[in-house]
Design a protein around this motif. Structure first.
Motif, PDB file in Angstrom:
ATOM      1  N   UNK A 149       2.755  16.399  -8.118  1.00  0.00           N
ATOM      2  CA  UNK A 149       2.000  15.274  -8.651  1.00  0.00           C
ATOM      3  C   UNK A 149       2.933  14.068  -8.684  1.00  0.00           C
ATOM      4  N   UNK A 150       2.441  12.927  -8.185  1.00  0.00           N
ATOM      5  CA  UNK A 150       3.203  11.682  -8.218  1.00  0.00           C
ATOM      6  C   UNK A 150       2.220  10.592  -8.654  1.00  0.00           C
ATOM      7  N   UNK A 151       2.382  10.121  -9.886  1.00  0.00           N
ATOM      8  CA  UNK A 151       1.405   9.176 -10.419  1.00  0.00           C
ATOM      9  C   UNK A 151       0.030   9.815 -10.442  1.00  0.00           C
ATOM     10  N   UNK A 152      -0.963   9.134  -9.830  1.00  0.00           N
ATOM     11  CA  UNK A 152      -2.324   9.691  -9.828  1.00  0.00           C
ATOM     12  C   UNK A 152      -2.600  10.543  -8.585  1.00  0.00           C
ATOM     13  N   UNK A 153      -1.568  10.765  -7.761  1.00  0.00           N
ATOM     14  CA  UNK A 153      -1.743  11.529  -6.520  1.00  0.00           C
ATOM     15  C   UNK A 153      -1.315  12.977  -6.686  1.00  0.00           C
ATOM     16  N   UNK A 154      -2.021  13.872  -5.994  1.00  0.00           N
ATOM     17  CA  UNK A 154      -1.548  15.242  -5.779  1.00  0.00           C
ATOM     18  C   UNK A 154      -1.229  15.342  -4.292  1.00  0.00           C
ATOM     19  N   UNK A 155      -0.016  15.783  -3.993  1.00  0.00           N
ATOM     20  CA  UNK A 155       0.438  15.840  -2.605  1.00  0.00           C
ATOM     21  C   UNK A 155       1.041  17.220  -2.341  1.00  0.00           C
ATOM     22  N   UNK A 157       0.846  -1.192   0.000  1.00  0.00           N
ATOM     23  CA  UNK A 157       0.000   0.000   0.000  1.00  0.00           C
ATOM     24  C   UNK A 157       0.882   1.244   0.000  1.00  0.00           C
ATOM     25  N   UNK A 158       0.541   2.246  -0.806  1.00  0.00           N
ATOM     26  CA  UNK A 158       1.324   3.481  -0.757  1.00  0.00           C
ATOM     27  C   UNK A 158       1.265   4.114   0.642  1.00  0.00           C
ATOM     28  N   UNK A 170       9.518  20.162   1.338  1.00  0.00           N
ATOM     29  CA  UNK A 170       9.885  19.305   0.207  1.00  0.00           C
ATOM     30  C   UNK A 170       8.889  18.160   0.090  1.00  0.00           C
ATOM     31  N   UNK A 171       8.836  17.591  -1.108  1.00  0.00           N
ATOM     32  CA  UNK A 171       8.096  16.347  -1.342  1.00  0.00           C
ATOM     33  C   UNK A 171       9.072  15.355  -1.966  1.00  0.00           C
ATOM     34  N   UNK A 172       9.232  14.191  -1.324  1.00  0.00           N
ATOM     35  CA  UNK A 172      10.101  13.126  -1.818  1.00  0.00           C
ATOM     36  C   UNK A 172       9.251  11.961  -2.304  1.00  0.00           C
ATOM     37  N   UNK A 173       9.764  11.259  -3.335  1.00  0.00           N
ATOM     38  CA  UNK A 173       9.072  10.058  -3.826  1.00  0.00           C
ATOM     39  C   UNK A 173      10.096   8.955  -4.033  1.00  0.00           C
ATOM     40  N   UNK A 174       9.741   7.756  -3.564  1.00  0.00           N
ATOM     41  CA  UNK A 174      10.670   6.625  -3.671  1.00  0.00           C
ATOM     42  C   UNK A 174      10.682   6.086  -5.103  1.00  0.00           C
ATOM     43  N   UNK A 175      11.864   6.076  -5.688  1.00  0.00           N
ATOM     44  CA  UNK A 175      12.028   5.552  -7.036  1.00  0.00           C
ATOM     45  C   UNK A 175      11.333   6.365  -8.108  1.00  0.00           C
ATOM     46  N   UNK A 176      11.068   7.630  -7.817  1.00  0.00           N
ATOM     47  CA  UNK A 176      10.362   8.481  -8.784  1.00  0.00           C
ATOM     48  C   UNK A 176      10.749   9.937  -8.562  1.00  0.00           C
ATOM     49  N   UNK A 177      10.447  10.762  -9.548  1.00  0.00           N
ATOM     50  CA  UNK A 177      10.673  12.197  -9.434  1.00  0.00           C
ATOM     51  C   UNK A 177       9.316  12.900  -9.395  1.00  0.00           C
ATOM     52  N   UNK A 178       8.957  13.498  -8.249  1.00  0.00           N
ATOM     53  CA  UNK A 178       7.688  14.235  -8.204  1.00  0.00           C
ATOM     54  C   UNK A 178       7.677  15.353  -9.250  1.00  0.00           C
ATOM     55  N   UNK A 179       6.505  15.642  -9.769  1.00  0.00           N
ATOM     56  CA  UNK A 179       6.356  16.739 -10.731  1.00  0.00           C
ATOM     57  C   UNK A 179       5.803  17.952  -9.981  1.00  0.00           C
ATOM     58  N   UNK A 180       6.571  19.019 -10.015  1.00  0.00           N
ATOM     59  CA  UNK A 180       6.152  20.227  -9.289  1.00  0.00           C
ATOM     60  C   UNK A 180       4.919  20.850  -9.930  1.00  0.00           C
TER      61      UNK A 180
END
Length: 258
Positions: free
Chosen positions: A98-104, A2-3, A68-78
C-alpha cells in the motif's frame, strides 16, 4: 505531477544496478515494481536504492526470481508476500503493498518452459492462484495496480512473429486463456488500452540480434482495477533504456494516473 507507476524486470539487480539507479534518477517514477532481482534479501543493494530517494519492500531469493515495490520519497507498507494455495511454493514471485491510496502488486509469473511439462503445469496453477487473489482485491473497490512480468503474450499482435513463438509457453492457448479470464474479472490492461492495435514490445531477447531487429514482444503488463482505470491518463514503454549498455532484456513499462 501525475503518479507514474512502472513495472521493470531488471534481470539481476546487482548486474543492472547502474542502469536501474540511472533510470530512477532520470525518470523519477513514483512507484517501481521490480522483478527478477536474482538476489537474497541479505545481499540486496539497499544503500544505492535509498540514496536515489526510494523506500522499498523486498521479497528476494538467491540466484533467481525476486520481486520488490519501490516508492519515491516514501516507504511502501507491506500487505502480502506470496500467494495462497500452494504451501510448497517457495518462489519469491509476488509482493503486494500500500502506498498512499494505492494498492500495488509486483508480479513475476513463472515462465513455464519447456512445455508441456511440470514447469508449464506450475505456471497455469500459479495463474489460477493469482486470479483468486485478484478477485479479492477487486472486492476491496480500491485503486489497485497489478504490475509485472506476466510471461504471457496475450495476442498475436503482441509479438514480432507468431510463428517464431508458436511453441513457447508464453503463447500457448492455456496461458492466454488464463490471462484473458483474469482481465475479464474487471481489470483494464493499461498498455492494450493505450495501444489497441498492438505492435508495442516490452522485451527483446539478447539472442539473434533481437533488439537490433526490433524482434520483441509484450509480456510486461499493468492491470488496473476499475477505479484505477478511471484515473488512467497514459501508458507506455521507456524503450530507449533497453538499448543502453548492459541493459536488462526488458524495458520499463508504465502507466500514469491522475
Amino acid at each position: 505531477m501525475l503518479p507514474k507507476i512502472v513495472t521493470y524486470n531488471v534481470n539481476g539487480i546487482k548486474a543492472r544496478l547502474e542502469r536501474l539507479v540511472e533510470y530512477l534518477n532520470e525518470q523519477k517514477p513514483d512507484i517501481v515494481c521490480l522483478q527478477e532481482l536474482k538476489s537474497s534479501d541479505e545481499t540486496l543493494p539497499l544503500k544505492e536504492i535509498e540514496a536515489a530517494g526510494y523506500g522499498g519492500v523486498w521479497h528476494g531469493q538467491k540466484g533467481f526470481n525476486g520481486v520488490a515495490v519501490l516508492a519515491r520519497g516514501a516507504q511502501p507498507i507491506e500487505r502480502q508476500k506470496g500467494l495462497a494455495g500452494d504451501p510448497e511454493d517457495e518462489h519469491s514471485r509476488y509482493v503486494e503493498c500500500e502506498i498512499g491510496d494505492l494498492i500495488v502488486a509486483s508480479i513475476y509469473l513463472p515462465n513455464g518452459n519447456p512445455q508441456p511439462g511440470p514447469k508449464f503445469d506450475f505456471k497455469l496453477k500459479w495463474m489460477e492462484r493469482l486470479a483468486d487473489r485478484a478477485r479479492d482485491l477487486l472486492a476491496e473497490e480500491r485503486t489497485v495496480v497489478l504490475a509485472g512480468d506476466y510471461n504471457v503474450i496475450p495476442n498475436d499482435d503482441d509479438v514480432f512473429s507468431v510463428r517464431a513463438m508458436a511453441e513457447d509457453a508464453l503463447m500457448q492457448p492455456e496461458s492466454r486463456q488464463r490471462y484473458r479470464s483474469l482481465v475479464a474479472q474487471g481489470w483494464t490492461d493499461a498498455l492494450r488500452t493505450r495501444f489497441p492495435a498492438g505492435g508495442v514490445w516490452t522485451f527483446w531477447d539478447y539472442q539473434a540480434g533481437a533488439w537490433q531487429r526490433d524482434a520483441g514482444f509484450r509480456i510486461d503488463h499493468l492491470l488496473l482495477s476499475p477505479i484505477a482505470a478511471d484515473r488512467m491518463t497514459g501508458a507506455g514503454v521507456d524503450k530507449d533504456y533497453r538499448g543502453r549498455e548492459k541493459a536488462s532484456d526488458h524495458a520499463p513499462t508504465w502507466v500514469t494516473l491522475r
